[in-house]
Write an enzyme that holds these catalytic residues in place. Structure first.
Site, mmCIF file in Angstrom:
data_model
loop_
_atom_site.group_PDB
_atom_site.id
_atom_site.type_symbol
_atom_site.label_atom_id
_atom_site.label_comp_id
_atom_site.label_asym_id
_atom_site.label_seq_id
_atom_site.Cartn_x
_atom_site.Cartn_y
_atom_site.Cartn_z
ATOM 1 C CB SER A 62 -0.862 -0.020 1.269
ATOM 2 O OG SER A 62 -1.448 1.230 1.483
ATOM 3 C CE1 TYR B 19 -3.870 -2.843 5.661
ATOM 4 C CE2 TYR B 19 -3.548 -0.488 5.354
ATOM 5 C CZ TYR B 19 -3.747 -1.753 4.819
ATOM 6 O OH TYR B 19 -3.803 -1.923 3.457
ATOM 7 C CE LYS C 177 -1.435 -4.620 3.498
ATOM 8 N NZ LYS C 177 -1.694 -5.896 2.873
HETATM 9 P P1 NAD Z 1 -10.830 -7.210 1.357
HETATM 10 O O1 NAD Z 1 -11.036 -7.196 2.826
HETATM 11 O O2 NAD Z 1 -12.017 -7.005 0.479
HETATM 12 O O3 NAD Z 1 -10.112 -8.561 0.907
HETATM 13 C C1 NAD Z 1 -9.229 -9.251 1.745
HETATM 14 C C2 NAD Z 1 -9.693 -10.701 1.797
HETATM 15 O O4 NAD Z 1 -8.792 -11.437 2.630
HETATM 16 C C3 NAD Z 1 -11.089 -10.850 2.398
HETATM 17 O O5 NAD Z 1 -11.901 -11.612 1.513
HETATM 18 C C4 NAD Z 1 -10.861 -11.588 3.724
HETATM 19 O O6 NAD Z 1 -11.929 -12.453 4.034
HETATM 20 C C5 NAD Z 1 -9.567 -12.320 3.439
HETATM 21 N N1 NAD Z 1 -8.748 -12.621 4.625
HETATM 22 C C6 NAD Z 1 -8.397 -11.784 5.636
HETATM 23 N N2 NAD Z 1 -7.653 -12.447 6.543
HETATM 24 C C7 NAD Z 1 -7.524 -13.731 6.098
HETATM 25 C C8 NAD Z 1 -6.903 -14.885 6.601
HETATM 26 N N3 NAD Z 1 -6.256 -14.889 7.765
HETATM 27 N N4 NAD Z 1 -6.965 -16.030 5.880
HETATM 28 C C9 NAD Z 1 -7.638 -16.068 4.701
HETATM 29 N N5 NAD Z 1 -8.280 -15.000 4.183
HETATM 30 C C10 NAD Z 1 -8.222 -13.838 4.878
HETATM 31 O O7 NAD Z 1 -9.694 -6.113 1.043
HETATM 32 P P2 NAD Z 1 -9.191 -5.554 -0.355
HETATM 33 O O8 NAD Z 1 -9.556 -4.116 -0.419
HETATM 34 O O9 NAD Z 1 -9.568 -6.464 -1.467
HETATM 35 O O10 NAD Z 1 -7.622 -5.604 -0.100
HETATM 36 C C11 NAD Z 1 -6.827 -6.695 -0.536
HETATM 37 C C12 NAD Z 1 -5.399 -6.470 -0.086
HETATM 38 O O11 NAD Z 1 -4.931 -5.232 -0.622
HETATM 39 C C13 NAD Z 1 -5.239 -6.361 1.425
HETATM 40 O O12 NAD Z 1 -4.043 -6.989 1.799
HETATM 41 C C14 NAD Z 1 -5.164 -4.874 1.659
HETATM 42 O O13 NAD Z 1 -4.461 -4.549 2.817
HETATM 43 C C15 NAD Z 1 -4.429 -4.407 0.417
HETATM 44 N N6 NAD Z 1 -4.686 -3.007 0.088
HETATM 45 C C16 NAD Z 1 -5.970 -2.579 -0.049
HETATM 46 C C17 NAD Z 1 -6.218 -1.236 -0.335
HETATM 47 C C18 NAD Z 1 -7.631 -0.717 -0.468
HETATM 48 O O14 NAD Z 1 -7.830 0.484 -0.420
HETATM 49 N N7 NAD Z 1 -8.639 -1.559 -0.655
HETATM 50 C C19 NAD Z 1 -5.150 -0.344 -0.494
HETATM 51 C C20 NAD Z 1 -3.848 -0.829 -0.358
HETATM 52 C C21 NAD Z 1 -3.633 -2.171 -0.069
HETATM 53 C C1 UD1 Z 2 -6.977 5.003 3.907
HETATM 54 C C2 UD1 Z 2 -6.053 4.547 5.002
HETATM 55 C C3 UD1 Z 2 -4.821 3.919 4.376
HETATM 56 C C4 UD1 Z 2 -5.218 2.783 3.451
HETATM 57 C C5 UD1 Z 2 -6.178 3.346 2.405
HETATM 58 C C6 UD1 Z 2 -6.673 2.311 1.464
HETATM 59 C C7 UD1 Z 2 -6.483 6.038 6.918
HETATM 60 C C8 UD1 Z 2 -5.915 7.126 7.760
HETATM 61 N N1 UD1 Z 2 -5.712 5.657 5.864
HETATM 62 O O1 UD1 Z 2 -6.315 5.945 3.121
HETATM 63 O O2 UD1 Z 2 -3.957 3.422 5.373
HETATM 64 O O3 UD1 Z 2 -4.078 2.232 2.817
HETATM 65 O O4 UD1 Z 2 -7.314 3.919 3.079
HETATM 66 O O5 UD1 Z 2 -7.478 1.386 2.128
HETATM 67 O O6 UD1 Z 2 -7.543 5.501 7.167
HETATM 68 N N2 UD1 Z 2 -12.577 11.188 3.479
HETATM 69 C C9 UD1 Z 2 -13.590 12.045 3.827
HETATM 70 N N3 UD1 Z 2 -14.744 11.522 4.361
HETATM 71 C C10 UD1 Z 2 -14.905 10.169 4.551
HETATM 72 C C11 UD1 Z 2 -13.861 9.296 4.181
HETATM 73 C C12 UD1 Z 2 -12.708 9.833 3.652
HETATM 74 O O7 UD1 Z 2 -13.465 13.266 3.678
HETATM 75 O O8 UD1 Z 2 -15.966 9.769 5.057
HETATM 76 C C13 UD1 Z 2 -11.341 11.748 2.867
HETATM 77 C C14 UD1 Z 2 -10.069 11.466 3.628
HETATM 78 O O9 UD1 Z 2 -9.822 12.473 4.576
HETATM 79 C C15 UD1 Z 2 -9.031 11.443 2.480
HETATM 80 C C16 UD1 Z 2 -9.824 10.911 1.292
HETATM 81 O O10 UD1 Z 2 -11.203 11.146 1.610
HETATM 82 O O11 UD1 Z 2 -8.617 12.759 2.175
HETATM 83 C C17 UD1 Z 2 -9.627 9.429 1.052
HETATM 84 O O12 UD1 Z 2 -9.874 8.716 2.259
HETATM 85 P P1 UD1 Z 2 -9.858 7.112 2.324
HETATM 86 O O13 UD1 Z 2 -10.745 6.569 1.270
HETATM 87 O O14 UD1 Z 2 -10.159 6.740 3.730
HETATM 88 O O15 UD1 Z 2 -8.382 6.734 1.931
HETATM 89 P P2 UD1 Z 2 -6.983 7.213 2.554
HETATM 90 O O16 UD1 Z 2 -7.166 8.134 3.686
HETATM 91 O O17 UD1 Z 2 -6.142 7.666 1.429
#
Ligand code: NAD
Ligand code: UD1
Length: 335
Positions: free
Chosen positions: A125, A150, A154
């Protein structure tokens, strides 16, 4: 057909990646403990692609369970999405996050090594960069100054993977640092459906639009950004999923190593830009209020995507309008 083990494959990004893998002729094998997703995602993937991927309800903490899956399938590479990702919860329950994300990854790597599977893409991330000194963010910027457990999981997993490669250079590792994934598959069948109050911006916006919540709280209107609201690099989840195919190709074709890529668009949009774009798709103004800043938020975060473009041929295709349309279609189809 190469088999790709997808941990967390019924989750948001995982399910979209499984769809793209099937489309590209791979055979995905999903493991997920369903802690943050539902098994019916497998039906939806089948409805979209016409192919039903193998699914195992297995926890990545369960070495024996994973061992059985690796014994049943000749796995070429692992795409490791499984993990917990709620920032606020990680502050309250750090041990749960360290155990699930870090211990889970260690178990997975042990099983991979036992089965001589050495190719892995890891879901990292942009959070690993902490508060960047400047934007856009390049892959060689310092990492590790994360403000919550969290984010630290990563960062620590990235370091563990680098150490693993030093100890055994038959591993081939790709660290993918995602920026802000939004949107959904165009079918509206799969997307992001968080439990409870959404932490992230786009699911909150779609819940306001459908009437579950009265208005959007815009966290902070006094950031040093053009309109005072936070700026992020929103990327369509299907573009992000396609980035994984390119990364897979990269590790198929290149010498072993640890490759690191930002997956973003390179464009930053403010919260108010998002409100405007979504309101246009909705055909009416999305209600919002500017409130206090959220603790831990940074002003601006967007990628320099040029390394992924040059080395992977990755370039995001979908614009903000498309991200809003697809997120909205998914929300409307949810029952
Ligand atoms: P998500 O929660 O939708 O998907 C994660 C999946 O992993 C879920 O289906 C959950 O059931 C499964 N899981 C969690 N713990 C587990 C375990 N111990 N064993 C087996 N399965 C398990 O999240 P996502 O948004 O699809 O994110 C996927 C990956 O990308 C994550 O590692 C997350 O940290 C990373 N990531 C997500 C974002 C984002 O904004 N969505 C941003 C940066 C990184
Ligand atoms: C968040 C996480 C980050 C994670 C990423 C993707 C925090 C502090 N950071 O990032 O660790 O990797 O999600 O899952 O939670 N916002 C609003 N109102 C809302 C929600 C968000 O104004 O109800 C704003 C936030 O202040 C930010 C932007 O929208 O400026 C995006 O927010 P968000 O979607 O939560 O993502 P990140 O903060 O970038």
């Amino acid at each position: 057909m190469k088999k790709i083990l997808v941990t967390g494959g019924t989750g948001y990004i995982g399910s979209h990646t499984v769809v793209e893998l099937i489309g590209a002729g791979y055979e995905p094998v999903i493991i997920d403990n369903l802690s943050n997703s539902k098994e019916d995602v497998v039906d939806k993937i089948q409805a979209i692609t016409g192919v039903r991927p193998a699914f195992y309800k297995v926890d990545i903490l369960d070495k024996e369970g994973m061992d059985k899956v690796f014994s049943a399938h000749d796995i070429f590479a692992v795409i490791h999405f499984a993990g917990l990702k709620a920032v606020g919860e990680s502050v309250k329950l750090p041990l749960k996050y360290y155990d699930n994300n870090i211990t889970g990854t260690l178990r997975l790597l042990e099983v991979m090594r036992a089965h001589n599977v050495k190719n892995i893409l890891f879901s990292s991330s942009a959070t690993v960069y902490g508060t960047p000194k400047t934007v856009p963010i390049r892959e060689d910027f310092p990492t590790g100054a994360c403000t919550n457990p969290y984010g630290k999981t990563k960062y620590f997993i990235e370091e563990i993977l680098k150490d693993l490669y030093v100890s055994d250079n038959t591993f081939n590792i790709c660290l993918l640092r995602y920026f802000n994934p939004v949107g959904a598959h165009e079918s509206g069948l799969i997307g992001e459906n968080p439990n409870g109050i959404p932490n992230n911006l786009m699911p909150y916006i779609t819940q306001v639009a459908i009437g579950i919540r009265p208005f959007l709280n815009v966290f902070g209107g006094d950031y040093p950004t053009p309109d005072g609201t936070g700026v992020r690099d929103y990327i369509h989840v299907v573009d992000l999923a396609r980035g994984h195919l390119l990364a897979l190709k990269k590790i198929e074709e290149s010498a072993n190593g640890v490759y690191v890529y930002n997956l973003g668009t390179g464009t930053g949009y403010s919260v108010l830009d998002m409100v405007k774009a979504f309101s246009e798709v909705l055909g009416r103004q999305l209600p919002y209020k500017i409130v206090e800043r959220r603790a831990g938020d940074i002003a601006e975060c967007y990628a320099d995507p040029s390394k992924a473009e040059k080395e992977l041929g990755f370039k995001a295709q979908y614009d903000l309008k498309r991200m809003c349309e697809d997120s909205w279609r998914f929300q409307q189809k949810l029952k």
